[in-house]
Structures are given as structure tokens and as C-alpha cells.
Design an enzyme around this catalytic site. Structure first.
Site, PDB file in Angstrom:
ATOM      1  N   GLU A 153     -47.858 -30.933  -3.910  1.00 18.71           N
ATOM      2  CA  GLU A 153     -46.562 -31.257  -4.512  1.00 18.71           C
ATOM      3  C   GLU A 153     -46.725 -32.305  -5.612  1.00 18.71           C
ATOM      4  OE1 GLU A 153     -42.134 -32.886  -3.186  1.00 18.71           O
ATOM      5  OE2 GLU A 153     -43.899 -33.463  -2.032  1.00 18.71           O
ATOM      6  N   LYS A 208     -36.868 -25.636  -1.342  1.00 14.38           N
ATOM      7  CA  LYS A 208     -36.900 -26.654  -0.290  1.00 14.38           C
ATOM      8  C   LYS A 208     -35.524 -26.814   0.337  1.00 14.38           C
ATOM      9  CE  LYS A 208     -38.332 -31.409   0.678  1.00 14.38           C
ATOM     10  NZ  LYS A 208     -38.821 -32.678   0.111  1.00 14.38           N
ATOM     11  N   CYS A 217     -43.301 -31.120   1.484  1.00 19.36           N
ATOM     12  CA  CYS A 217     -43.229 -32.549   1.800  1.00 19.36           C
ATOM     13  C   CYS A 217     -42.861 -32.760   3.265  1.00 19.36           C
ATOM     14  CB  CYS A 217     -42.256 -33.252   0.853  1.00 19.36           C
ATOM     15  SG  CYS A 217     -42.393 -35.066   0.888  1.00 19.36           S
TER      16      CYS A 217
END
Length: 576
Positions: free
Chosen positions: A285, A355, A446
Site C-alpha cells: 500500500e 477498501k 491495511c
């Protein structure tokens, strides 16, 4: 003897227990992972609760507030600096937010204690504690909201054998197990001299249950290693990079030299230097921040689209014959999405996952509509919009892929050249003929990987994932302790699902675990630059019990225990 010097109702006694919970927590979590520390923290919690039972509930809540801040300062002291770097606030606001974080993230202690208090257990020697204490603690873990979640089950990380129980009951099942072990230990200590007592025999029965769970862990560690499908093995060769680039703060967005250096570093690391090319390249990321590869009008208008970034992804795939997994930002109908994207060498197309669980005050600003002035305080906070659905990313392994250099390496900022090569009908037909197998990736972006619920919903569909990949950026936190705590919490997803897990972090710690949560590579350390090339097996024989049934049985079990106890207590009170 101890109580001759310190009263059970004294401030000093309660402070010692609060620090016992805090110190036990920090040493129970990664990187220390002392199993005994987790037991110490939970036993300290038991004695604190008994001490608080002797005061009013409001004073007890005040002590729990103190506990939340002690936990903050002992186990999660890295948070103020992280808040400042992620959201751009000053020191005063970050410290103020730190105190607020401690309260919100440890609300579970208030629920835990309330359930325990109304269960009316007056002594640690009562056998009721064997089930009441674990049920109350586990239920509070499952119910209460946390920003960066930690559960009692995370404190069991010092025992890879006990951790295998997560394949049946998940991290919440480990919470129950740890609290059950601690309660059993207390009963044994209290009654080891009275071997004919009912309490001692009950504790021995509990110990036998714990032994069975340990035996299951030993069996699973040995069984998983021997249960691979040997007839049609699916070996996926992977190249994972860790560029250790600095966080992409907003003032660097227009800095051409920063972006150029960042892209060059990622590009040079991702070009393999060995003969056998990988089938998958994993880029973490924010390795290339701010940008995306969708050449749309709205992306160009907001300067999100980067032709160089697209050129790098296309070049890497063309050069290696590999699929490329990476992170990017893209506008979708004026909604800014944080995405995990998989560029597929087979057809030159990209699959994207949006996400779903965004980081508060980092990726979005809670209550911004009601309090717009917050934006002037949290200046670095992004404006991402969460995704709505889980989505598997489907990659392909193609046989006889050879590494070769596409023409015009100097034209990375002109991706049309590479796009044209992927549209060749002849080449596409050859790839289909040489297709060995397809594989499915469960993407976790994440800190999504810390939430077991976000993983479970992938197993409700017909098509199941074969590998978990977590790409993350911990450089914002600039704390080695945080990186280890984050990584340690993520590792449990491998055990819960029975699947290998790849964790690729931009600044560390980057690791790979097999279905038992056992490391498969030497990790890339904190603030190290490096790569790892490895092969993983994707032929899991069957789903784990946990992915089939989730937390349902544990919910029912804990609720029944507490309801039964409350009914019993109410009947006793009515009779008296």
C-alpha cells in the site's frame, strides 16, 4: 502475606493491578509474545474486578477509566505520534485525541466488568468463575467497537499450539480460552491442598479440557503439513517488495522529484534479478502514493491518473509474465476509492477491490458533515469513500512464461505502447493454451486484516479464496512496536481460514505465513528495503470449522452462560 501490607481496597493495590493488565498486555502481544504475560494480564483483571466489586459502580467505572489510560501509555504509547502524522494535527490535539482513543478503544472493560459484577461472584475460589469470567470477557470483545482492535485472544500469541484453536472458534475463541486458562489456574492454586474437594475436581476437569485443546493444536500443526493435495499441486511463485518509502503527505503530492524517486525505487525492486520469473508480484500500500491507473476524465481533472504508474505496472507484467497486485487511488463517480488492484497478464485487464473498513481520522473524517471545522484541524485526513462489498481477485498462472524486456523502457510514461501489446489476439490465444490454473486472492487493505468479520464474509459464496494478501502502509506510525503488534494480529487470519497469508508492508514488517500461522520466509524488518521471492501452496483440502460457522456457536454459548447465571442469581435474591 501480600495482603498484610496492601489492602485489597487501597488505591495502590488497584493501581498495581491496572499496571499488571497494561504490562501483561504489551508483553503478551507481538513482538514479545509471552504466553505467561497474557495469563498475568487476565489474572490481574480478575483481582481488579473483585476489588472494584467492593465499591460503588460509579467509582468502579472511574477506575476502569484510569485503566484505559494506563493501558494506553503502557501498550499503545505510539498512538499520539501516529495521530499527528496521519491527520496533520498539532501535539496538543494528538494528545487529547490519545486520551479519547483510550476511552473508546477500551469500552470493552466497562461492559466486561458490568457483566461480571451482576453475575455476583464474590471470590476467585468460586467455580462459577471458570465460565462466567471467560464468557463476559469474550462477549465484550465481540460487541464493543475498537479503532485498532486488540482482543484477549491476541495475548495467547506466545503459544502457536493453543493458537490453532482459532481454526475452530477464531480470535474470540482464543479470548475465551485465555480467560478460561487463567480462571482454572486460580481455582487450582486455591484448592491444590484440598484434593477431595468439589472445586479441585472441577479444576482438574477444566485442565483436561485445556489439555485436549493443546492436543488438537499439536495434531493440526502436524496434519496440515501432510494434507496438501499431491496429485495436482498449485504452487504459486511470488515476488514481494518492501521499498521503505517515506509517507506521502499532502505537501509532497506536487513534488515531482519525490514521486520520481518513489516510482524508481518501486520499479527497480520489482524487476526480478533471477532466471525464473514470478507468477505474482506484490507491491504494498502507498508504495506509489496519490495516484491511480484509470485513464478517465475525472481522474485526469483531479491529477490522480499517472501514466508513469500505469506504465510501470504494464512493464512489470510484460517483462515477467506475472500478475501484479498493487494499491491505487481512483475516482468512481466522484467518489475517491482506496483500492487493491490486480493487473492480469492473461488479458491485460485489471480487477479492483474497494477498501471497506476505512481508518477514522486518517482516511475519512467522522462527523464532518455536522462539524465541518474539523477539516481545518485534521488537515492530512483523506476523503475516501468505503466500498460496499467483498470481492475476490482472480489471477492466473501461465506455463512456460519467460522473462524478456519489452521495447522502449524509456517510455514508461507512455503506457499506450504496452497496452497495445496486451491486446494482441495471437499472444492472448497462446496464453490461454498455456494456462495452468487460476487462483483467487482475498484482498485486505491495511488494517482491514485486523477484523475477522471482514474475512468471514468471503466464505459465504460458492467461490472460496485460496490465499490472503494484506498490503499495508505502517510508515505513518513510525513505530516498530506498532508494526509488530499489527503484524501479530493479522497472522491469526491465516489460522482462522486455513490459508496462507502474505503481508506486504511499505516500511515493514513484511511476512508470509502458512495455514498454521508459521512463518514461511525471513521477514523484511522495520524500515528495511528489500524483496522476498518464495513459493506458496494454494491447494487447501477443506475449509476450517471457523470459516463455515463463524462466531455463531460462541455467541450462543457465552450468552447462555451469562443468562443462566443471572437467572440463578435472581432466584437466590428472591428467596432471600
Amino acid at each position: 502475606m501480600f495482603y498484610n501490607f496492601i489492602s485489597k481496597d487501597s488505591i495502590l493495590y488497584r493501581l498495581i493491578l491496572c499496571f499488571g493488565i497494561g504490562i501483561g498486555t504489551v508483553f503478551g502481544l507481538s513482538p514479545f509474545s509471552f504466553f505467561s504475560a497474557g495469563v498475568f494480564a487476565s489474572i490481574s483483571c480478575i483481582f481488579l474486578f473483585f476489588s472494584l466489586n467492593r465499591t460503588s459502580i460509579w467509582k468502579a467505572f472511574l477506575w476502569l477509566l484510569i485503566l484505559s489510560q494506563i493501558l494506553n501509555f503502557t501498550a499503545f504509547y505510539w498512538i499520539p505520534g501516529a495521530i499527528s502524522r496521519i491527520s496533520g494535527v498539532n501535539t496538543f490535539v494528538s494528545i487529547l485525541f490519545f486520551f479519547l482513543y483510550g476511552l473508546i478503544s477500551h469500552l470493552k472493560f466497562f461492559l466486561f466488568y458490568t457483566l461480571f459484577r451482576f453475575s455476583k461472584i464474590d471470590s476467585a475460589s468460586k467455580t462459577y468463575i471458570l465460565l462466567i469470567f471467560p464468557a463476559a470477557g469474550t462477549l465484550s470483545d465481540m460487541i464493543t467497537f475498537q479503532i485498532f482492535p486488540w482482543y484477549w485472544g491476541n495475548l495467547i500469541s506466545g503459544s502457536i499450539v493453543f493458537e490453532q484453536f482459532a481454526s475452530i472458534c477464531g480470535v474470540y475463541g482464543l479470548s475465551f480460552l485465555l480467560l478460561f486458562i487463567s480462571s482454572t489456574f486460580l481455582i487450582l492454586v486455591n484448592y491444590y491442598k484440598y484434593k477431595n474437594s468439589k472445586e479441585f475436581k472441577t479444576s482438574i476437569a477444566s485442565l483436561i479440557c485445556i489439555t485436549f485443546i493443546y492436543g488438537f493444536g499439536l495434531y493440526r500443526i502436524g496434519y496440515i503439513n501432510q494434507s496438501q493435495n499431491e496429485l495436482k499441486p498449485k504452487n504459486l511463485s511470488v515476488l514481494m517488495i518492501q521499498p521503505d518509502t517515506s509517507p506521502g503527505t499532502k505537501d509532497l503530492k506536487a513534488d515531482a522529484s519525490y514521486l520520481s524517486a518513489t516510482m524508481s525505487k518501486v520499479f527497480s525492486l520489482a524487476i526480478p534479478t533471477f532466471e525464473n520469473s514470478p507468477s505474482l508480484i506484490v507491491i504494498p500500500e502507498s508504495a506509489i502514493p496519490f495516484h491511480g491507473t484509470i485513464d478517465s476524465e475525472e481522474n485526469r481533472k483531479e491529477k490522480i491518473y499517472s501514466s508513469t504508474m500505469e506504465g510501470i505496472i504494464l512493464y512489470l507484467s510484460k517483462h515477467t509474465g506475472a500478475d501484479v497486485l498493487f494499491n491505487e487511488l481512483n475516482l468512481d463517480e466522484n467518489k475517491l476509492r482506496n483500492q487493491v488492484s490486480l493487473f492480469k497478464n492473461l488479458d491485460g485487464k485489471t480487477e479492483r477491490y474497494n477498501k471497506r473498513r476505512l481508518l477514522p481520522f486518517g482516511e475519512y473524517l467522522p462527523m464532518e458533515k455536522n462539524f465541518p471545522f474539523l477539516r481545518s484541524i485534521f488537515q492530512e485526513t483523506s476523503r475516501y469513500v468505503p466500498g460496499e462489498f467483498p470481492k475476490l481477485l482472480i489471477g492466473n498462472k501461465i506455463q512456460n512464461q519467460r522473462s524478456f524486456l519489452p521495447p522502449e523502457i524509456s517510455k514508461l510514461n507512455e503506457p499506450k505502447t504496452y497496452r497495445y501489446e496486451f491486446s494482441s489476439i495471437v499472444e492472448h490465444t497462446n496464453k490461454i493454451r498455456n494456462l495452468e490454473y487460476s487462483y483467487s486472492i482475498l484482498p485486505l487493505l491495511c488494517y482491514e486484516a485486523m477484523f475477522t468479520e471482514l474475512v468471514l464474509d468471503y466464505f459465504q459464496n460458492e467461490q472460496k479464496p485460496e490465499v490472503l494478501i494484506n498490503i499495508t502502509n505502517d510508515s505513518w506510525f513510525d513505530s516498530e512496536l506498532e508494526a509488530y503488534q499489527h503484524s501479530g494480529a493479522v497472522r491469526l487470519r491465516a489460522i482462522e481460514t486455513g490459508l496462507p497469508l502474505i503481508r506486504s508492508a511499505v516500511s515493514g514488517i513484511s511476512e508470509v505465513w502458512d495455514a498454521r500461522g508459521i512463518p514461511m520466509i525471513v521477514p523484511i524488518g522495520f524500515h528495511e528495503t528489500g524483496t522476498r521471492a518464495f513459493s506458496i501452496r494454494l491447494d487447501a483440502i477443506e475449509s476450517t470449522i471457523y470459516t463455515r460457522f463463524g462466531n455463531s456457536f460462541l455467541w450462543i454459548f457465552c450468552i447462555l452462560i451469562l443468562i443462566s447465571r443471572l437467572i440463578f442469581v435472581s432466584r437466590i435474591e428472591r428467596k432471600s
